[in-house]
Motif scaffolding. Structure first.
Motif, PDB file in Angstrom:
ATOM      1  N   LEU A 153       0.833  -1.201   0.000  1.00  0.00           N
ATOM      2  CA  LEU A 153       0.000   0.000   0.000  1.00  0.00           C
ATOM      3  C   LEU A 153       0.874   1.261   0.000  1.00  0.00           C
ATOM      4  O   LEU A 153       0.545   2.269  -0.641  1.00  0.00           O
ATOM      5  CB  LEU A 153      -0.927  -0.017   1.217  1.00  0.00           C
ATOM      6  N   ALA A 154       2.010   1.183   0.702  1.00  0.00           N
ATOM      7  CA  ALA A 154       2.925   2.322   0.740  1.00  0.00           C
ATOM      8  C   ALA A 154       3.536   2.587  -0.638  1.00  0.00           C
ATOM      9  O   ALA A 154       3.864   3.732  -0.969  1.00  0.00           O
ATOM     10  CB  ALA A 154       4.027   2.070   1.759  1.00  0.00           C
ATOM     11  N   ALA A 155       3.691   1.520  -1.428  1.00  0.00           N
ATOM     12  CA  ALA A 155       4.277   1.662  -2.763  1.00  0.00           C
ATOM     13  C   ALA A 155       3.226   1.951  -3.831  1.00  0.00           C
ATOM     14  O   ALA A 155       3.567   2.179  -4.998  1.00  0.00           O
ATOM     15  CB  ALA A 155       5.045   0.388  -3.131  1.00  0.00           C
ATOM     16  N   SER A 156       1.962   1.960  -3.441  1.00  0.00           N
ATOM     17  CA  SER A 156       0.880   2.188  -4.390  1.00  0.00           C
ATOM     18  C   SER A 156       0.705   3.680  -4.647  1.00  0.00           C
ATOM     19  O   SER A 156       1.437   4.520  -4.116  1.00  0.00           O
ATOM     20  CB  SER A 156      -0.427   1.601  -3.853  1.00  0.00           C
ATOM     21  N   ARG A 157      -0.289   4.024  -5.432  1.00  0.00           N
ATOM     22  CA  ARG A 157      -0.557   5.429  -5.748  1.00  0.00           C
ATOM     23  C   ARG A 157      -0.978   6.234  -4.527  1.00  0.00           C
ATOM     24  O   ARG A 157      -0.976   7.466  -4.555  1.00  0.00           O
ATOM     25  CB  ARG A 157      -1.648   5.515  -6.810  1.00  0.00           C
ATOM     26  N   PHE A 158      -1.337   5.521  -3.423  1.00  0.00           N
ATOM     27  CA  PHE A 158      -1.787   6.224  -2.222  1.00  0.00           C
ATOM     28  C   PHE A 158      -0.670   6.440  -1.207  1.00  0.00           C
ATOM     29  O   PHE A 158      -0.852   7.170  -0.236  1.00  0.00           O
ATOM     30  CB  PHE A 158      -2.933   5.453  -1.562  1.00  0.00           C
ATOM     31  N   GLY A 159       0.472   5.788  -1.408  1.00  0.00           N
ATOM     32  CA  GLY A 159       1.576   5.951  -0.466  1.00  0.00           C
ATOM     33  C   GLY A 159       2.249   7.304  -0.626  1.00  0.00           C
ATOM     34  O   GLY A 159       2.765   7.626  -1.694  1.00  0.00           O
ATOM     35  N   ARG A 160       2.251   8.105   0.438  1.00  0.00           N
ATOM     36  CA  ARG A 160       2.811   9.464   0.367  1.00  0.00           C
ATOM     37  C   ARG A 160       4.079   9.621   1.189  1.00  0.00           C
ATOM     38  O   ARG A 160       4.917  10.453   0.870  1.00  0.00           O
ATOM     39  CB  ARG A 160       1.764  10.480   0.855  1.00  0.00           C
ATOM     40  N   ALA A 161       4.229   8.839   2.250  1.00  0.00           N
ATOM     41  CA  ALA A 161       5.433   8.926   3.083  1.00  0.00           C
ATOM     42  C   ALA A 161       5.533   7.678   3.944  1.00  0.00           C
ATOM     43  O   ALA A 161       4.519   7.048   4.264  1.00  0.00           O
ATOM     44  CB  ALA A 161       5.409  10.176   3.959  1.00  0.00           C
ATOM     45  N   GLN A 162       6.771   7.332   4.304  1.00  0.00           N
ATOM     46  CA  GLN A 162       7.032   6.222   5.222  1.00  0.00           C
ATOM     47  C   GLN A 162       8.249   6.609   6.046  1.00  0.00           C
ATOM     48  O   GLN A 162       9.354   6.681   5.541  1.00  0.00           O
ATOM     49  CB  GLN A 162       7.286   4.916   4.466  1.00  0.00           C
ATOM     50  N   TRP A 163       8.028   6.853   7.347  1.00  0.00           N
ATOM     51  CA  TRP A 163       9.090   7.330   8.219  1.00  0.00           C
ATOM     52  C   TRP A 163       9.329   6.329   9.336  1.00  0.00           C
ATOM     53  O   TRP A 163       8.404   5.957  10.068  1.00  0.00           O
ATOM     54  CB  TRP A 163       8.710   8.676   8.832  1.00  0.00           C
ATOM     55  N   LEU A 164      10.571   5.894   9.503  1.00  0.00           N
ATOM     56  CA  LEU A 164      10.928   4.970  10.581  1.00  0.00           C
ATOM     57  C   LEU A 164      11.450   5.760  11.766  1.00  0.00           C
ATOM     58  O   LEU A 164      12.344   6.593  11.623  1.00  0.00           O
ATOM     59  CB  LEU A 164      11.975   3.968  10.100  1.00  0.00           C
ATOM     60  N   VAL A 165      10.888   5.502  12.936  1.00  0.00           N
ATOM     61  CA  VAL A 165      11.313   6.147  14.177  1.00  0.00           C
ATOM     62  C   VAL A 165      12.014   5.084  15.020  1.00  0.00           C
ATOM     63  O   VAL A 165      11.409   4.074  15.390  1.00  0.00           O
ATOM     64  CB  VAL A 165      10.116   6.737  14.950  1.00  0.00           C
ATOM     65  N   ALA A 166      13.294   5.282  15.275  1.00  0.00           N
ATOM     66  CA  ALA A 166      14.107   4.268  15.939  1.00  0.00           C
ATOM     67  C   ALA A 166      13.637   3.982  17.363  1.00  0.00           C
ATOM     68  O   ALA A 166      13.077   4.850  18.044  1.00  0.00           O
ATOM     69  CB  ALA A 166      15.568   4.705  15.948  1.00  0.00           C
ATOM     70  N   LEU A 167      13.907   2.775  17.796  1.00  0.00           N
ATOM     71  CA  LEU A 167      13.482   2.278  19.106  1.00  0.00           C
ATOM     72  C   LEU A 167      13.784   3.235  20.250  1.00  0.00           C
ATOM     73  O   LEU A 167      12.917   3.551  21.053  1.00  0.00           O
ATOM     74  CB  LEU A 167      14.161   0.924  19.358  1.00  0.00           C
ATOM     75  N   HIS A 168      15.029   3.711  20.332  1.00  0.00           N
ATOM     76  CA  HIS A 168      15.445   4.491  21.500  1.00  0.00           C
ATOM     77  C   HIS A 168      14.988   5.945  21.457  1.00  0.00           C
ATOM     78  O   HIS A 168      15.191   6.676  22.419  1.00  0.00           O
ATOM     79  CB  HIS A 168      16.975   4.458  21.624  1.00  0.00           C
ATOM     80  N   SER A 169      14.383   6.361  20.357  1.00  0.00           N
ATOM     81  CA  SER A 169      14.074   7.784  20.212  1.00  0.00           C
ATOM     82  C   SER A 169      12.601   8.116  20.362  1.00  0.00           C
ATOM     83  O   SER A 169      12.180   9.207  20.005  1.00  0.00           O
ATOM     84  CB  SER A 169      14.572   8.272  18.843  1.00  0.00           C
ATOM     85  N   HIS A 170      11.815   7.184  20.909  1.00  0.00           N
ATOM     86  CA  HIS A 170      10.401   7.506  21.089  1.00  0.00           C
ATOM     87  C   HIS A 170       9.757   6.601  22.132  1.00  0.00           C
ATOM     88  O   HIS A 170      10.277   5.549  22.485  1.00  0.00           O
ATOM     89  CB  HIS A 170       9.640   7.384  19.777  1.00  0.00           C
ATOM     90  N   GLY A 171       8.606   7.060  22.592  1.00  0.00           N
ATOM     91  CA  GLY A 171       7.849   6.281  23.557  1.00  0.00           C
ATOM     92  C   GLY A 171       6.358   6.398  23.282  1.00  0.00           C
ATOM     93  O   GLY A 171       5.937   7.006  22.300  1.00  0.00           O
TER      94      GLY A 171
END
Length: 257
Positions: A153-171
């Motif tokens: 779905l991310a690679a389809s015409r509807f996919g606009r962004a994909q952001w990875l947030v690393a384990l240690h940098s969020h809660g």
């Protein structure tokens, strides 16, 4: 007489509230596992609303919803507190929505199928529709077909962004925040894995709410603010990763000698 009737009505309303609340708390207590109901922090919701116009959560509960109405799994116990029922039964034609589903492959797969249908319908009508989807990128989930479904779905015409947030940098906000004895600070919990934020939108939705670099940076900063201040409350996964990092450092030091 009128005053007595008002008092009786108030007592009956209080009784209904107490019964509804008891049923709600028992239902979610029976599920077990605070992680099942963990939510994004308030700052992250604020960024999503500001940058993407999100107005409703697709996977929430009365115990962690940021606003009402929202969608949740148990309409029988949750409707009294603002739930519209399951997201899979909701058919919005336009608007922007946040989705942080349970990290369960079957649920994620059904969510993707439903969202793609809704986006296709919005695209055919040139309607602005956007979903900001937040999912834990655990090793177990990546091995499942549901992960591939999200990537498709991310690679389809509807996919606009994909952001990875690393384990240690969020809660996240603790799923049992309503019974945490330590208050708001103790209600924070480390994520147990990396998190991925997907932005899926129709053409009109992407034009109305573009996934800019500024929006990405704001989301990362807001999610970082949810990291527990008391590191002793870090998750087991975080502690293990920290121990592994220290071990690697010692090995490098020995090799340097």
């Amino acid at each position: 007489a009128a005053e007595a009737e008002e008092e009786q009505a108030a007592a009956e309303a209080e009784g209904r509230f107490r019964r509804d609340l008891a049923r709600l708390l028992l239902r979610y207590k029976a599920i077990g596992g605070s992680g099942f109901q963990a939510a994004l922090g308030g700052g992250t919701f604020a960024v999503l609303r500001t940058c993407f116009g999100t107005t409703m959560e697709m996977f929430a509960s009365p115990l962690n919803a940021r606003s009402s109405p929202f969608c949740s799994a148990f309409v029988d116990t949750d409707s009294a507190f603002g739930s519209l029922g399951s997201f899979l039964d909701l058919r919005p034609e336009s608007g922007a929505f946040e989705a942080n589903p349970p990290f369960v492959p079957l649920v994620i797969d059904a969510m993707c199928e439903h969202m793609e249908q809704l986006l296709s319908n919005a695209e055919s009508k040139s309607a602005p529709l956007l979903f900001a989807v937040v999912v834990g990128a655990s090793a177990a989930l990546k091995r499942h077909a549901a992960w591939q479904r999200m990537q498709q779905l991310a690679a389809s015409r509807f996919g606009r962004a994909q952001w990875l947030v690393a384990l240690h940098s969020h809660g996240y906000t603790e799923g049992h925040a309503h019974i945490c004895k330590g208050g708001a600070r103790e209600a924070r919990r480390m994520s147990s894995c990396d998190t991925v934020i997907f932005i899926w939108a129709s053409s009109a939705g992407a034009a109305k709410w573009p996934p800019t670099a500024v929006a990405e940076q704001a989301l990362r900063a807001a999610m970082k603010a949810t990291v527990p201040r008391n590191l002793h409350k870090a998750s087991k996964a975080n502690k293990m990763a920290h121990a592994a990092k220290k071990k690697q450092k010692r090995q490098r030091q020995r090799q340097g000698k």
